[in-house]
Design a protein around this motif. Structure first.
Motif, PDB file in Angstrom:
ATOM      1  N   PHE A  21      93.413-145.336  12.471  1.00 45.75           N
ATOM      2  CA  PHE A  21      92.168-144.811  11.916  1.00 45.75           C
ATOM      3  C   PHE A  21      91.333-144.086  12.973  1.00 45.75           C
ATOM      4  N   TYR A  22      91.209-144.671  14.189  1.00 48.74           N
ATOM      5  CA  TYR A  22      90.365-144.107  15.247  1.00 48.74           C
ATOM      6  C   TYR A  22      91.141-143.319  16.296  1.00 48.74           C
ATOM      7  N   GLY A  23      92.455-143.339  16.260  1.00 45.25           N
ATOM      8  CA  GLY A  23      93.252-142.647  17.259  1.00 45.25           C
ATOM      9  C   GLY A  23      93.095-141.137  17.210  1.00 45.25           C
ATOM     10  N   ALA A  24      93.763-140.461  18.123  1.00 41.07           N
ATOM     11  CA  ALA A  24      93.643-138.998  18.252  1.00 41.07           C
ATOM     12  C   ALA A  24      94.000-138.264  16.968  1.00 41.07           C
ATOM     13  N   ASP A  25      94.888-138.837  16.159  1.00 38.95           N
ATOM     14  CA  ASP A  25      95.280-138.202  14.900  1.00 38.95           C
ATOM     15  C   ASP A  25      94.685-138.909  13.687  1.00 38.95           C
ATOM     16  N   GLY A  26      93.711-139.787  13.911  1.00 37.53           N
ATOM     17  CA  GLY A  26      93.152-140.596  12.836  1.00 37.53           C
ATOM     18  C   GLY A  26      92.098-139.891  12.007  1.00 37.53           C
ATOM     19  N   ALA A  27      91.780-140.493  10.881  1.00 37.09           N
ATOM     20  CA  ALA A  27      90.832-139.921   9.925  1.00 37.09           C
ATOM     21  C   ALA A  27      89.431-139.760  10.518  1.00 37.09           C
ATOM     22  N   TRP A  28      88.973-140.738  11.303  1.00 38.05           N
ATOM     23  CA  TRP A  28      87.627-140.654  11.864  1.00 38.05           C
ATOM     24  C   TRP A  28      87.534-139.499  12.860  1.00 38.05           C
ATOM     25  N   THR A  29      88.525-139.373  13.715  1.00 41.38           N
ATOM     26  CA  THR A  29      88.527-138.298  14.705  1.00 41.38           C
ATOM     27  C   THR A  29      88.653-136.941  14.020  1.00 41.38           C
ATOM     28  N   ALA A  30      89.459-136.868  12.975  1.00 41.02           N
ATOM     29  CA  ALA A  30      89.621-135.610  12.232  1.00 41.02           C
ATOM     30  C   ALA A  30      88.286-135.144  11.658  1.00 41.02           C
ATOM     31  N   ALA A  41      86.596-137.981  22.200  1.00 41.85           N
ATOM     32  CA  ALA A  41      86.287-139.405  22.161  1.00 41.85           C
ATOM     33  C   ALA A  41      87.185-140.162  23.128  1.00 41.85           C
ATOM     34  N   SER A  42      86.673-141.276  23.598  1.00 44.01           N
ATOM     35  CA  SER A  42      87.470-142.245  24.345  1.00 44.01           C
ATOM     36  C   SER A  42      87.666-143.441  23.431  1.00 44.01           C
ATOM     37  N   PHE A  43      88.874-143.962  23.395  1.00 46.12           N
ATOM     38  CA  PHE A  43      89.223-145.067  22.501  1.00 46.12           C
ATOM     39  C   PHE A  43      89.865-146.135  23.369  1.00 46.12           C
ATOM     40  N   LEU A  44      89.182-147.269  23.516  1.00 43.56           N
ATOM     41  CA  LEU A  44      89.580-148.288  24.485  1.00 43.56           C
ATOM     42  C   LEU A  44      89.825-149.634  23.814  1.00 43.56           C
ATOM     43  N   ARG A  45      90.895-150.311  24.235  1.00 42.93           N
ATOM     44  CA  ARG A  45      91.187-151.664  23.754  1.00 42.93           C
ATOM     45  C   ARG A  45      91.003-152.642  24.908  1.00 42.93           C
ATOM     46  N   ASP A  46      90.303-153.726  24.647  1.00 42.00           N
ATOM     47  CA  ASP A  46      90.025-154.754  25.648  1.00 42.00           C
ATOM     48  C   ASP A  46      91.330-155.449  26.045  1.00 42.00           C
ATOM     49  N   LEU A  47      91.602-155.529  27.337  1.00 37.91           N
ATOM     50  CA  LEU A  47      92.817-156.182  27.816  1.00 37.91           C
ATOM     51  C   LEU A  47      92.764-157.702  27.661  1.00 37.91           C
ATOM     52  N   LEU A  54      86.343-150.416  22.153  1.00 32.40           N
ATOM     53  CA  LEU A  54      85.184-149.548  22.343  1.00 32.40           C
ATOM     54  C   LEU A  54      85.578-148.146  21.917  1.00 32.40           C
ATOM     55  N   VAL A  55      84.667-147.477  21.233  1.00 30.71           N
ATOM     56  CA  VAL A  55      84.836-146.077  20.880  1.00 30.71           C
ATOM     57  C   VAL A  55      83.621-145.348  21.451  1.00 30.71           C
ATOM     58  N   ILE A  56      83.894-144.295  22.217  1.00 29.96           N
ATOM     59  CA  ILE A  56      82.836-143.471  22.798  1.00 29.96           C
ATOM     60  C   ILE A  56      83.047-142.054  22.293  1.00 29.96           C
ATOM     61  N   GLU A  57      82.102-141.563  21.513  1.00 28.41           N
ATOM     62  CA  GLU A  57      82.166-140.199  20.993  1.00 28.41           C
ATOM     63  C   GLU A  57      81.257-139.315  21.821  1.00 28.41           C
ATOM     64  N   TYR A  58      81.759-138.141  22.183  1.00 33.87           N
ATOM     65  CA  TYR A  58      81.004-137.186  22.978  1.00 33.87           C
ATOM     66  C   TYR A  58      80.620-135.994  22.105  1.00 33.87           C
ATOM     67  N   SER A 110      90.686-135.981  23.901  1.00 31.75           N
ATOM     68  CA  SER A 110      90.824-136.159  22.467  1.00 31.75           C
ATOM     69  C   SER A 110      92.018-135.385  21.898  1.00 31.75           C
ATOM     70  N   GLN A 111      92.792-134.780  22.767  1.00 30.33           N
ATOM     71  CA  GLN A 111      93.936-134.011  22.305  1.00 30.33           C
ATOM     72  C   GLN A 111      95.210-134.784  22.563  1.00 30.33           C
ATOM     73  N   ARG A 112      96.107-134.764  21.614  1.00 34.68           N
ATOM     74  CA  ARG A 112      97.364-135.489  21.711  1.00 34.68           C
ATOM     75  C   ARG A 112      98.168-135.091  22.945  1.00 34.68           C
ATOM     76  N   SER A 113      98.277-133.803  23.233  1.00 39.64           N
ATOM     77  CA  SER A 113      99.112-133.340  24.334  1.00 39.64           C
ATOM     78  C   SER A 113      98.474-133.569  25.690  1.00 39.64           C
ATOM     79  N   GLY A 114      97.154-133.777  25.727  1.00 44.75           N
ATOM     80  CA  GLY A 114      96.465-133.944  26.995  1.00 44.75           C
ATOM     81  C   GLY A 114      96.214-132.625  27.710  1.00 44.75           C
ATOM     82  N   ARG A 115      96.550-131.522  27.081  1.00 49.90           N
ATOM     83  CA  ARG A 115      96.328-130.205  27.665  1.00 49.90           C
ATOM     84  C   ARG A 115      95.266-129.464  26.885  1.00 49.90           C
TER      85      ARG A 115
END
Length: 117
Positions: A21-30, A41-47, A54-58, A110-115
């Motif tokens: 849902f929140y990932g780079a290809d998810g509905a919220w990001t879309a 956005a940065s999408f972080l999972r607690d170790l 944590l979700v940080i939207e810029y 926020s891009q899948r390829s990182g480029r």
């Protein structure tokens, strides 16, 4: 640039669905990407606590974020209902000014390829 920070505690067994849902290809990001002022956005999972994220939207500026939110109110509410089925807690942690932001040719985080584009 502003950053909106949220903490989510995901329901047991819902991690995969939440990450989709929140990932780079998810509905919220879309939805965010429908605005030119959404910078990524940065999408972080607690170790230590695997159900906590944590979700940080810029965004370029607050007024543009508010307009985007108003323009897409119905879609935002629909997605918030979907999110509610995945989380026990959705807690806003604050609105921040981004400091010392490096020059970028686009929101690579926020891009899948990182480029850039």
């Amino acid at each position: 640039m502003i950053a909106l920070v949220w903490q989510f505690d995901v329901k047991v067994g819902k991690n995969d669905a939440f990450e989709a849902f929140y990932g780079a290809d998810g509905a919220w990001t879309a939805l965010g990407r429908r605005s030119r002022s959404f910078l990524g956005a940065s999408f972080l999972r607690d170790l230590a606590i695997g159900q906590r994220y944590l979700v940080i939207e810029y965004w370029s500026e607050m007024v543009v974020y508010e307009k985007h939110h108003a323009d897409f109110q119905d879609e935002t509410e629909r997605l918030e209902k979907q999110r509610a089925a995945l989380v026990d807690i959705a807690q806003p942690l604050g609105l921040f000014n981004a400091l010392d932001v490096p020059d970028r040719d686009g929101p690579t985080w926020s891009q899948r390829s990182g480029r850039p584009g």
